[in-house]
Motif scaffolding. Structure first.
Motif, PDB file in Angstrom:
ATOM      1  N   THR A 152      -0.605  -7.885  -5.698  1.00 52.11           N
ATOM      2  CA  THR A 152       0.800  -7.128  -5.783  1.00 52.11           C
ATOM      3  C   THR A 152       0.398  -5.347  -5.390  1.00 52.11           C
ATOM      4  OG1 THR A 152       1.358  -8.477  -7.641  1.00 52.11           O
ATOM      5  CG2 THR A 152       2.494  -6.361  -7.539  1.00 52.11           C
ATOM      6  N   ALA A 153      -0.904  -5.242  -6.174  1.00 49.87           N
ATOM      7  CA  ALA A 153      -1.464  -3.820  -5.751  1.00 49.87           C
ATOM      8  C   ALA A 153      -1.668  -3.360  -4.254  1.00 49.87           C
ATOM      9  CB  ALA A 153      -2.685  -3.466  -6.601  1.00 49.87           C
ATOM     10  N   ASN A 154      -2.076  -4.462  -3.699  1.00 49.76           N
ATOM     11  CA  ASN A 154      -2.378  -4.412  -2.285  1.00 49.76           C
ATOM     12  C   ASN A 154      -1.093  -4.282  -1.401  1.00 49.76           C
ATOM     13  OD1 ASN A 154      -3.052  -6.590   0.401  1.00 49.76           O
ATOM     14  ND2 ASN A 154      -4.417  -4.829   0.004  1.00 49.76           N
ATOM     15  N   THR A 155      -0.244  -5.010  -1.719  1.00 50.31           N
ATOM     16  CA  THR A 155       1.102  -4.787  -0.847  1.00 50.31           C
ATOM     17  C   THR A 155       1.608  -3.656  -1.294  1.00 50.31           C
ATOM     18  OG1 THR A 155       1.766  -7.278  -1.226  1.00 50.31           O
ATOM     19  CG2 THR A 155       3.615  -5.907  -1.058  1.00 50.31           C
ATOM     20  N   LYS A 156       1.562  -3.180  -2.404  1.00 51.67           N
ATOM     21  CA  LYS A 156       2.097  -1.710  -2.868  1.00 51.67           C
ATOM     22  C   LYS A 156       1.406  -0.741  -1.897  1.00 51.67           C
ATOM     23  CE  LYS A 156       3.288   0.831  -6.977  1.00 51.67           C
ATOM     24  NZ  LYS A 156       2.231   1.846  -7.366  1.00 51.67           N
ATOM     25  N   SER A 157       0.287  -0.826  -1.905  1.00 50.57           N
ATOM     26  CA  SER A 157      -0.599   0.182  -1.120  1.00 50.57           C
ATOM     27  C   SER A 157      -0.202   0.224   0.233  1.00 50.57           C
ATOM     28  CB  SER A 157      -2.302  -0.360  -1.423  1.00 50.57           C
ATOM     29  OG  SER A 157      -2.890   0.668  -0.571  1.00 50.57           O
ATOM     30  N   ILE A 158      -0.134  -0.933   0.929  1.00 49.31           N
ATOM     31  CA  ILE A 158       0.238  -1.012   2.232  1.00 49.31           C
ATOM     32  C   ILE A 158       1.556  -0.416   2.476  1.00 49.31           C
ATOM     33  CG2 ILE A 158       0.980  -2.646   4.188  1.00 49.31           C
ATOM     34  CD1 ILE A 158      -1.857  -4.379   3.040  1.00 49.31           C
ATOM     35  N   GLN A 159       2.700  -0.799   1.709  1.00 52.30           N
ATOM     36  CA  GLN A 159       3.914  -0.289   2.008  1.00 52.30           C
ATOM     37  C   GLN A 159       4.242   1.355   1.664  1.00 52.30           C
ATOM     38  OE1 GLN A 159       5.991  -3.120  -0.926  1.00 52.30           O
ATOM     39  NE2 GLN A 159       6.629  -4.454   0.642  1.00 52.30           N
ATOM     40  N   GLU A 160       3.379   1.691   0.494  1.00 50.83           N
ATOM     41  CA  GLU A 160       3.620   3.043   0.317  1.00 50.83           C
ATOM     42  C   GLU A 160       2.714   4.022   1.593  1.00 50.83           C
ATOM     43  OE1 GLU A 160       3.887   3.164  -4.504  1.00 50.83           O
ATOM     44  OE2 GLU A 160       2.069   3.595  -3.798  1.00 50.83           O
TER      45      GLU A 160
END
Ligand code: GYE
Length: 330
Positions: free
Chosen positions: A56-64
């Motif tokens: 979840t944190a990885n996805t957020k980092s990529i999207q942001e």
């Protein structure tokens, strides 16, 4: 049959529309959402799924970081299935995205689709997890952690913990997703470090698929079949947290009756560590977004990029977790 005809007609309509749109664009005729009509770089990203707090944190980092870098992100969630990732990558190729990045769910079986991307002239960047392809020209770069080193750090802690003691140590292991790079390498690195001491014995080792619920159910079966467990080594925090529930339900004290080592250091894991329910966490950073976007820009510009980009990581004891928690980002 009727349905098939309908979708074929609908597809023809979509193709016609996108061709028209492509003709009007500045780079003429490449159509699809991967077209650079707006001057932006299009990145097709295939994510593993949403199996853990790390993910979840990885996805957020990529999207942001894509939004911040002005990169048009086509994000696809594979729900833990390799075939979904292969389909997503083929779609990215058809769309003519500028760059493809993905976090391969397992290490093997990628040669054909990577060759297709290469033939289409689309650079590929592996993110977080490795593939076992022998032909390294199939991708431009691999950004992520060294999972063997992570396993070694876990093993080193355990060896030190039992230094000077001469007693049998029964270890159970919760493995990550079968065939994934982090599961294979975290096991390997750990085994290397404990091999020197015959007191250490891995009595049970099974996959919990990096998921909290699976960590719990597998730990329940471990506890039933093996009464004298001294140590749990879980390949990620989520499985460790699930196992803690099983240990408590069995009337034992996690962190005391059974020592627990995990990998990731997400907030929930760090909280359990600071509460004494976990004994040691090896950090694995999910914040790969900013560095990935830099690589994407360079790859799109045809610049040379490093074949391997390693993430910087540390480890946490219970005391260190208490200090780090208030400012932990994920
Ligand atoms: O440790 C785990 C996640 O590939 C490093 O995948 C990643 C791993 C991470 O599900 O929590």
């Amino acid at each position: 049959m009727v349905r098939r005809n309908w979708s074929a007609a609908a597809l023809a309509g979509v193709l016609a529309v996108s061709t028209l749109a492509g003709c009007g664009g500045s780079d003429g005729g490449d159509g699809g959402s991967g077209g650079n009509d707006d001057g932006k770089i299009t990145l097709g990203f295939s994510q593993v799924g949403a199996e853990s707090g790390w993910r979840t944190a990885n996805t957020k980092s990529i999207q942001e970081s894509a939004a911040k870098a002005g990169i048009d992100l086509q994000f696809s969630d594979a729900q833990g299935k390799q075939e979904n990732q292969i389909t997503a990558i083929r779609n990215f190729i058809t769309q003519k995205v500028d760059v493809i990045a993905f976090s391969p769910v397992v290490t093997s079986g990628w040669d054909a689709v990577l060759q297709e991307a290469k033939d289409a002239g689309i650079p590929v960047i592996l993110t977080d997890r490795a593939v076992d392809s022998q032909d390294k020209s199939l991708y431009k770069s691999f950004i992520g952690s060294d999972f063997i080193v992570e396993g070694q750090k876990a093993g080193d802690w355990l060896v030190k913990e039992y230094e000077g003691k001469n007693e049998p140590v029964n270890i159970v292991e919760l493995q990550g997703t079968t065939g994934s790079a982090p599961a294979l390498d975290r096991q390997k690195g750990f085994q290397e470090k404990i091999a020197g001491n015959p007191n250490f014995k891995i009595v049970k080792s099974q996959t919990g698929d990096f998921k909290r619920a699976d960590g719990k159910t597998v730990m329940e079966t471990f506890l039933q079949s093996t009464p004298d467990i001294d140590v749990l080594y879980a390949h990620n925090d989520d499985m460790g947290l699930g196992a803690i529930e099983a240990i408590e339900a069995a009337g034992k004290k996690p962190g005391t009756d059974i020592k627990i080592i995990t990998v990731d250091a997400v907030k929930d894991g760090m909280t359990a560590l600071s509460q004494g329910k976990i004994n040691f966490i090896v950090e694995c950073s999910p914040l790969l977004g900013p560095q990935l976007m830099d690589l994407v820009k360079k790859a799109d510009a045809g610049e040379e990029i490093p074949a391997r980009v390693l993430t910087e990581e540390t480890t946490f004891t219970q005391e260190q977790a208490k200090e780090a928690l208030p400012t932990r980002q994920y």
